[in-house]
Design a protein around this motif. Structure first.
Motif, mmCIF file in Angstrom:
data_model
loop_
_atom_site.group_PDB
_atom_site.id
_atom_site.type_symbol
_atom_site.label_atom_id
_atom_site.label_comp_id
_atom_site.label_asym_id
_atom_site.label_seq_id
_atom_site.Cartn_x
_atom_site.Cartn_y
_atom_site.Cartn_z
ATOM 1 N N TYR A 128 0.905 -1.079 0.097
ATOM 2 C CA TYR A 128 0.241 0.093 0.012
ATOM 3 C C TYR A 128 0.793 1.256 -0.141
ATOM 4 O O TYR A 128 0.694 2.196 -0.672
ATOM 5 N N MET A 129 1.961 1.241 0.713
ATOM 6 C CA MET A 129 2.961 2.230 1.004
ATOM 7 C C MET A 129 3.474 2.708 -0.330
ATOM 8 O O MET A 129 3.819 3.947 -0.992
ATOM 9 N N ILE A 181 5.538 6.338 -1.006
ATOM 10 C CA ILE A 181 6.164 6.333 0.235
ATOM 11 C C ILE A 181 7.627 5.961 -0.066
ATOM 12 O O ILE A 181 7.694 4.710 -0.702
ATOM 13 N N THR A 201 11.113 5.770 4.831
ATOM 14 C CA THR A 201 9.877 6.128 5.611
ATOM 15 C C THR A 201 9.128 4.972 5.705
ATOM 16 O O THR A 201 8.560 4.450 6.889
ATOM 17 N N THR A 215 0.353 1.146 15.327
ATOM 18 C CA THR A 215 -0.627 2.500 15.253
ATOM 19 C C THR A 215 -1.855 2.042 16.214
ATOM 20 O O THR A 215 -2.239 1.234 16.443
ATOM 21 N N LYS A 227 -6.111 3.831 16.886
ATOM 22 C CA LYS A 227 -7.119 4.579 16.360
ATOM 23 C C LYS A 227 -8.014 5.257 17.172
ATOM 24 O O LYS A 227 -8.377 4.516 18.274
ATOM 25 N N MET A 266 -11.398 10.986 12.937
ATOM 26 C CA MET A 266 -10.674 9.745 13.285
ATOM 27 C C MET A 266 -9.125 10.362 13.448
ATOM 28 O O MET A 266 -8.765 11.115 12.588
ATOM 29 N N THR A 290 -5.475 8.842 13.794
ATOM 30 C CA THR A 290 -4.551 7.646 13.792
ATOM 31 C C THR A 290 -3.174 7.975 14.090
ATOM 32 O O THR A 290 -2.512 8.833 13.739
ATOM 33 N N ARG A 317 4.322 9.709 13.216
ATOM 34 C CA ARG A 317 3.554 10.557 12.965
ATOM 35 C C ARG A 317 2.062 10.275 13.234
ATOM 36 O O ARG A 317 1.682 9.038 13.295
ATOM 37 N N TYR A 343 -2.243 11.224 12.323
ATOM 38 C CA TYR A 343 -2.927 11.591 10.935
ATOM 39 C C TYR A 343 -4.341 11.740 11.281
ATOM 40 O O TYR A 343 -4.941 10.977 12.242
ATOM 41 N N SER A 353 -8.475 13.173 10.431
ATOM 42 C CA SER A 353 -9.361 13.602 9.720
ATOM 43 C C SER A 353 -10.822 13.699 10.407
ATOM 44 O O SER A 353 -11.215 12.794 10.955
ATOM 45 N N GLY A 397 1.238 14.256 6.098
ATOM 46 C CA GLY A 397 2.251 13.484 6.849
ATOM 47 C C GLY A 397 2.202 12.061 6.249
ATOM 48 O O GLY A 397 2.978 11.143 6.585
ATOM 49 N N LEU A 398 1.308 11.815 5.352
ATOM 50 C CA LEU A 398 1.211 10.296 4.521
ATOM 51 C C LEU A 398 1.856 10.705 3.226
ATOM 52 O O LEU A 398 2.938 10.618 3.095
ATOM 53 N N TRP A 407 -11.114 3.380 1.739
ATOM 54 C CA TRP A 407 -10.764 2.360 2.891
ATOM 55 C C TRP A 407 -12.071 1.990 3.195
ATOM 56 O O TRP A 407 -13.084 2.729 2.966
ATOM 57 N N HIS A 421 -13.888 0.574 7.099
ATOM 58 C CA HIS A 421 -13.910 0.030 8.655
ATOM 59 C C HIS A 421 -14.923 -0.816 8.878
ATOM 60 O O HIS A 421 -16.137 -0.617 8.381
ATOM 61 N N LEU A 462 -5.305 -0.075 11.184
ATOM 62 C CA LEU A 462 -4.019 1.039 11.231
ATOM 63 C C LEU A 462 -4.642 2.414 11.174
ATOM 64 O O LEU A 462 -5.521 2.611 10.858
HETATM 65 O O1 YOG Z 1 -7.462 6.754 8.433
HETATM 66 O O2 YOG Z 1 -6.602 6.818 6.387
HETATM 67 O O3 YOG Z 1 -9.014 5.189 9.653
HETATM 68 O O4 YOG Z 1 -8.618 8.778 8.443
HETATM 69 C C1 YOG Z 1 -2.171 4.694 6.475
HETATM 70 C C2 YOG Z 1 -0.612 4.974 6.593
HETATM 71 C C3 YOG Z 1 3.106 6.458 8.847
HETATM 72 C C4 YOG Z 1 3.694 7.854 8.035
HETATM 73 C C5 YOG Z 1 -2.782 5.402 7.668
HETATM 74 C C6 YOG Z 1 2.185 7.002 9.877
HETATM 75 C C7 YOG Z 1 -0.131 4.900 5.216
HETATM 76 C C8 YOG Z 1 4.690 7.514 6.932
HETATM 77 C C9 YOG Z 1 -4.233 5.609 7.122
HETATM 78 C C10 YOG Z 1 0.956 5.939 10.337
HETATM 79 C C11 YOG Z 1 1.451 5.019 5.264
HETATM 80 C C12 YOG Z 1 4.019 6.471 5.835
HETATM 81 C C13 YOG Z 1 0.157 6.678 11.112
HETATM 82 C C14 YOG Z 1 -5.076 6.705 7.956
HETATM 83 C C15 YOG Z 1 1.759 6.382 4.493
HETATM 84 C C16 YOG Z 1 2.923 6.963 5.125
HETATM 85 C C17 YOG Z 1 -0.492 7.827 10.680
HETATM 86 C C18 YOG Z 1 -6.374 6.815 7.200
HETATM 87 C C19 YOG Z 1 -8.456 6.719 7.799
HETATM 88 C C20 YOG Z 1 -9.306 5.343 8.164
HETATM 89 C C21 YOG Z 1 -9.193 7.617 8.681
#
Ligand code: YOG
Length: 128
Positions: free
Chosen positions: A10-11, A16, A20, A29, A31, A42, A44, A49, A51, A53, A67-68, A97, A99, A128
């Motif tokens: 996926y990465m 990516i 990284t 991770t 959630k 949400m 993560t 890092r 994330y 949303s 950050g992704l 995605w 869930h 994740l």
């Molecule tokens: O969540 O879309 O729950 O927003 C997937 C990681 C790694 C950073 C995260 C940090 C993809 C470097 C999905 C990992 C890897 C690598 C933790 C987040 C990308 C870059 C943030 C997502 C949805 C559904 C809600």
């Protein structure tokens, strides 16, 4: 996140870089999901890092995957029965995605182009 299949694939699909991916592949991770009616937040979380949303069910929103892979998507989240499905329309095709909950576990499948990041069959959760 307890386990996953194809996190690396996926990465790669979202471009990516190698270093990284190696760091991200080690992360466990967490959630955090907050709900207020049709509004969801949400988070993560990881030691490397985070994330964030926020969205409303059925309403398109501008998502920047900060950050992704730092891409802009027009995203929309809807319920498909008991599953929450997000379509992320942008530069990458077939991105999104899903869930769902089974028993005690929250599951997540992420897809991009030909890659699917999911849970091992018969095993516990990709969180994740
Ligand atoms: O969540 O879309 O729950 O927003 C997937 C990681 C790694 C950073 C995260 C940090 C993809 C470097 C999905 C990992 C890897 C690598 C933790 C987040 C990308 C870059 C943030 C997502 C949805 C559904 C809600």
């Amino acid at each position: 996140m307890i386990s996953n299949i194809n996190f690396d694939g996926y990465m790669v699909a979202i471009d990516i870089d190698f270093a990284t991916r190696k760091i991200a592949g080690m992360l466990k991770t967490q959630k955090v999901i907050e709900q207020d009616g049709d509004l969801f937040t949400m988070k993560t979380l990881s030691t490397f890092r985070n994330y964030y949303s926020s969205f409303k069910i059925g309403e398109e929103f501008e998502e920047v995957t900060k950050g992704l892979d730092n891409r802009k998507c027009k995203s929309m989240v809807n319920w498909d029965g008991e599953r929450m499905v997000c379509v992320q329309t942008g530069e990458k095709r077939n991105r999104g995605w899903t869930h769902w909950i089974e028993g005690e576990h929250l599951y997540l499948e992420l897809c991009c182009e030909g890659q699917v990041l999911t849970s091992p069959p018969g095993k516990i959760a990709s969180l994740l």
